[in-house]
Write a protein that holds these residues in place. Structure first.
Motif, PDB file in Angstrom:
ATOM      1  N   GLU A 205      -5.510  -1.046  -9.668  1.00 30.03           N
ATOM      2  CA  GLU A 205      -4.293  -0.928  -8.877  1.00 30.03           C
ATOM      3  C   GLU A 205      -4.403   0.231  -7.900  1.00 30.03           C
ATOM      4  OE1 GLU A 205      -1.084   1.464 -11.263  1.00 30.03           O
ATOM      5  OE2 GLU A 205      -1.670  -0.297 -12.439  1.00 30.03           O
ATOM      6  N   ARG A 206      -3.515   0.238  -6.942  1.00 29.84           N
ATOM      7  CA  ARG A 206      -3.613   1.205  -5.846  1.00 29.84           C
ATOM      8  C   ARG A 206      -3.318   2.634  -6.266  1.00 29.84           C
ATOM      9  NH1 ARG A 206       1.130  -1.764  -4.932  1.00 29.84           N
ATOM     10  NH2 ARG A 206       3.042  -0.502  -4.813  1.00 29.84           N
TER      11      ARG A 206
ATOM     12  N   ILE B 127      -9.593   1.518  -1.223  1.00 27.92           N
ATOM     13  CA  ILE B 127      -9.555   0.182  -1.808  1.00 27.92           C
ATOM     14  C   ILE B 127     -10.145   0.295  -3.214  1.00 27.92           C
ATOM     15  CG2 ILE B 127     -10.221  -2.228  -1.523  1.00 27.92           C
ATOM     16  CD1 ILE B 127     -10.823  -1.419   1.463  1.00 27.92           C
ATOM     17  N   HIS B 128      -9.323   0.115  -4.221  1.00 31.56           N
ATOM     18  CA  HIS B 128      -9.745   0.332  -5.605  1.00 31.56           C
ATOM     19  C   HIS B 128     -10.733  -0.730  -6.074  1.00 31.56           C
ATOM     20  CE1 HIS B 128      -7.508  -3.026  -7.427  1.00 31.56           C
ATOM     21  NE2 HIS B 128      -6.532  -2.747  -6.595  1.00 31.56           N
TER      22      HIS B 128
ATOM     23  N   SER C  97      -3.541   3.974   0.146  1.00 32.98           N
ATOM     24  CA  SER C  97      -4.245   3.248  -0.914  1.00 32.98           C
ATOM     25  C   SER C  97      -3.591   1.887  -1.071  1.00 32.98           C
ATOM     26  CB  SER C  97      -4.176   4.028  -2.236  1.00 32.98           C
ATOM     27  OG  SER C  97      -4.894   3.348  -3.258  1.00 32.98           O
ATOM     28  N   THR C  98      -4.391   0.841  -0.952  1.00 30.92           N
ATOM     29  CA  THR C  98      -3.833  -0.511  -0.939  1.00 30.92           C
ATOM     30  C   THR C  98      -4.156  -1.305  -2.192  1.00 30.92           C
ATOM     31  OG1 THR C  98      -3.557  -2.509   0.407  1.00 30.92           O
ATOM     32  CG2 THR C  98      -5.803  -1.621   0.217  1.00 30.92           C
ATOM     33  N   SER C  99      -3.223  -2.152  -2.577  1.00 32.40           N
ATOM     34  CA  SER C  99      -3.471  -3.204  -3.557  1.00 32.40           C
ATOM     35  C   SER C  99      -3.936  -4.450  -2.823  1.00 32.40           C
ATOM     36  CB  SER C  99      -2.196  -3.521  -4.342  1.00 32.40           C
ATOM     37  OG  SER C  99      -1.753  -2.429  -5.102  1.00 32.40           O
TER      38      SER C  99
ATOM     39  N   TYR D 289       0.848  -1.194   0.000  1.00 32.91           N
ATOM     40  CA  TYR D 289       0.000   0.000   0.000  1.00 32.91           C
ATOM     41  C   TYR D 289       0.877   1.234   0.000  1.00 32.91           C
ATOM     42  CZ  TYR D 289       0.852   0.044   5.090  1.00 32.91           C
ATOM     43  OH  TYR D 289       1.441   0.049   6.338  1.00 32.91           O
TER      44      TYR D 289
END
Length: 288
Positions: free
Chosen positions: A80-81, A71-72, A100-102, A56
């Motif tokens: 993707e993040r 969270i995308h 922002s996390t993957s 992230y």
């Protein structure tokens, strides 16, 4: 025969466009976003596992105050993040730190493993930046994952936390809150069925946040946005809120009258955006 505008919107309920179709794809691939003509890079990238997607980004950490973890979306299989759009500037204006996390994607894993990744990212973030409230913000499939992590104690429980350790959950036009709900026989619904099957397999009920709500669990407050003209999203959003309320939780549902499934995400947090300002007030109310 071409699909209607409404059918197209319904079809987008479980997917965001591939990164290659987004503005500034080269910047997206380098973890940069464009704001006001300037590229915005994260201040930190931290990992929480061995897979490259178990990572992230944190943008311009303020050193104090609430953290908003995005969270995308992408139908549980893409995205993707770096797809943070207006969020870095939004966080700065409202005294928030943006993360922002993957997460691992279907078909390599199911939505269960994706949700476990989101929970692990939350735990890692709270370890690195302790003592600060963490809010989840998810769009589309990311809204489903945010809801699942915020409702089913198994996910945060796997990393030593519980749903009430979240300050709150904000959902943008999610999909699959109840993946067992009936769907029609049209082309879009057939496509949705294939998307759900890839992400959920034979675990649709177990991976449906609405069906995982239980009395006696302390839940964080939920703010649930849906596109006003999408009947399916409205029904699922209201059903999720009603389930939380019946179980003693707090949930607010808000229709976005001027947005599509895509614009509610891309425009969220822009100056003057009604949904972003509503969310900022929601966070502020619970911080006071």
């Amino acid at each position: 025969m071409p699909l209607s505008r409404r059918a197209t919107l319904v079809g987008l309920s479980a997917v965001t466009l591939p990164v290659a179709t987004l503005p500034f794809p080269a910047l997206a691939q380098r973890g940069l976003r464009r704001r006001g003509g300037q590229a915005v890079a994260p201040a930190h990238t931290w990992t929480f596992g061995s897979d490259p997607l178990q990572a992230y980004d944190v943008y311009a950490d303020r050193g104090a105050g609430p953290i908003l973890m995005f969270i995308h979306g992408g139908g549980w299989s893409r995205g993707e993040r770096s797809m943070v759009s207006e969020l870095p500037a939004y966080a700065q204006r409202h005294g928030l730190t943006l993360a922002s996390t993957s997460y691992r994607l279907a078909p390599a894993v199911t939505a269960r493993e994706s949700a476990l990744d989101v929970a692990a990212a939350v735990a890692d973030l709270k370890r690195r930046l302790p003592g600060r409230p963490v809010w989840l913000l998810g769009h589309s499939a990311g809204a489903h994952l945010a809801a699942l992590v915020g409702i089913d104690p198994d996910y945060l429980g796997a990393v030593g936390l519980k749903p009430s350790d979240l300050a709150g959950v904000i959902l943008l036009d999610g999909a699959g809150y109840d993946a067992t709900a009936p769907r029609g026989d049209g082309r879009i619904n057939q496509w949705l069925g294939r998307t759900y099957h890839q992400a959920f397999g034979d675990q649709a009920a177990a991976l449906s946040p609405t069906l995982r709500v239980r009395a006696g669990v302390a839940y964080p407050p939920f703010l649930i946005f849906h596109v006003a003209r999408r009947q399916d999203s409205a029904v699922q959003s209201r059903a999720l809120a009603e389930a939380l309320t019946r179980a003693g939780g707090r949930a607010r549902v808000v229709a976005a009258p001027d947005d599509s499934h895509m614009t509610i995400n891309r425009g969220f947090g822009a100056v003057g955006d009604a949904e972003g300002e509503h969310a900022a007030r929601f966070i502020s109310e619970r911080a006071s």
